[in-house]
Design an enzyme around this catalytic site. Structure first.
Site, short mmCIF file in Angstrom:
data_model
loop_
_atom_site.label_atom_id
_atom_site.label_comp_id
_atom_site.label_asym_id
_atom_site.label_seq_id
_atom_site.Cartn_x
_atom_site.Cartn_y
_atom_site.Cartn_z
N ASP A 79 0.82 -1.15 -0.06
CA ASP A 79 0.23 0.15 0.00
C ASP A 79 0.91 1.19 -0.08
O ASP A 79 1.45 1.63 0.99
CB ASP A 79 -0.65 -0.03 1.12
N GLU A 81 1.97 5.32 -0.12
CA GLU A 81 1.54 6.75 0.16
C GLU A 81 2.30 7.40 -0.81
O GLU A 81 3.32 7.13 -1.12
CB GLU A 81 1.85 7.02 1.55
N ASP A 178 -2.24 1.53 -7.06
CA ASP A 178 -0.73 1.36 -6.63
C ASP A 178 -0.10 0.64 -7.88
O ASP A 178 1.07 1.54 -7.98
CB ASP A 178 -0.86 0.40 -5.36
N HIS A 236 -4.74 5.82 6.12
CA HIS A 236 -3.66 6.41 5.04
C HIS A 236 -2.29 6.28 5.70
O HIS A 236 -1.57 7.01 4.98
CB HIS A 236 -3.97 7.74 4.95
N ASP A 241 -2.14 0.42 6.90
CA ASP A 241 -3.36 -0.04 5.55
C ASP A 241 -2.79 -1.39 5.47
O ASP A 241 -3.81 -2.41 5.15
CB ASP A 241 -3.20 0.90 4.50
#
Length: 266
Positions: A79, A81, A178, A236, A241
């Site tokens: 995941d 960011e 992603d 987030h 996550d």
């Protein structure tokens, strides 16, 4: 019943049951069955079962057999960011790169890869980005570039045995962004190749909708709610996550769901 050394087989099995493999316990029961009434053997089996349970064997054996085997040896939960703002900045750049290696047989986390990444096009994080992700400037300043992080991912994959052709693994993400948009888009911008193992994945939202019959509009929050799970950590946060994704996968697997690739081949 005693062996040649005078040791009692029943006493030995009674005191060391948890140390005995199941096949040896079965053979021992067969060996003593002609010598004891059924009631005695039933009591013996009960003792062995209680001994196994007291050592945590019962729970682990039940957990391993409570859901069908998956198609993959490992799931690689990922995941990202990335840099962001309102209105959105371009290009976006990955600033957190976490992966959890999830055992496909036990659905437990076996290993973690987690690095922060230095953005180069927009090196200064926006207040919106920090508020959304919890990532502050000091967490990305001086960190490796995406190219360096991708090299370290490859080293980690090799160390974990994930590059072995006989080992089946697949990435899992919450959505297609992603690996369909973010990573290939940034790699194209920077002129970097995308490793083949990033080109197939499982979208957890699709898997959840197949399993539960409803689409999770709010992503992880809806999936946790639908499965009566507590949300782990901060929304987030990439690593948090990933932990939520892993927990949701484990819960669905225990309900008998078999995970399959949802992405189309590149």
């Amino acid at each position: 019943v005693s062996d040649a050394s005078g040791c009692s087989m029943i006493a030995l099995l009674h005191t060391g049951a948890a140390k005995f493999p199941q096949n040896l316990l079965s053979r021992s029961r067969q060996a003593v069955s002609p010598l004891f009434p059924a009631g005695v053997l039933k009591g013996f089996s009960s003792i062995v079962s209680r001994k196994l349970a007291s050592h945590g064997f019962g729970a682990s054996m039940a957990a391993m057999s409570s859901f069908p085997p998956q198609r993959y040896h490992y799931f690689l939960v990922l995941d990202f960011e990335a840099t962001c703002d309102k209105p959105q900045i371009h290009p976006q750049e990955i600033i957190e790169f976490p992966i959890l290696k999830l055992n496909g047989r036990t659905m437990e986390i076996e290993s973690t890869f987690h690095m922060y990444v230095q953005p180069v096009v927009h090196p200064q994080l926006t207040p919106f980005c920090t508020e959304l992700t919890g990532i502050i400037q000091g967490m990305v300043d001086g960190q490796p570039s995406l190219q360096q992080v991708l090299e370290r991912v490859d080293e980690w994959m090799a160390k974990e045995g994930l590059l072995d052709p006989s080992v089946k693994s697949i990435f899992v993400t919450c959505g297609d962004w992603d690996l369909k948009v973010m990573l290939p888009g940034q790699c194209q911008y920077l002129g970097l190749p995308v490793a083949d193992y990033f080109k197939q994945w499982i979208n957890l939202k699709k898997a959840y909708s197949f399993a539960m019959g409803s689409w999770p509009k709010n992503g992880l929050l809806d999936m946790n709610k639908g499965l009566n799970l507590q949300h782990i950590g901060r929304p987030h946060s990439g690593i948090d996550d990933c932990k939520n994704i892993a927990n949701i996968m484990k819960t669905l697997a225990h309900r008998g769901f078999i995970f399959k690739q949802t992405s189309k081949p590149f």
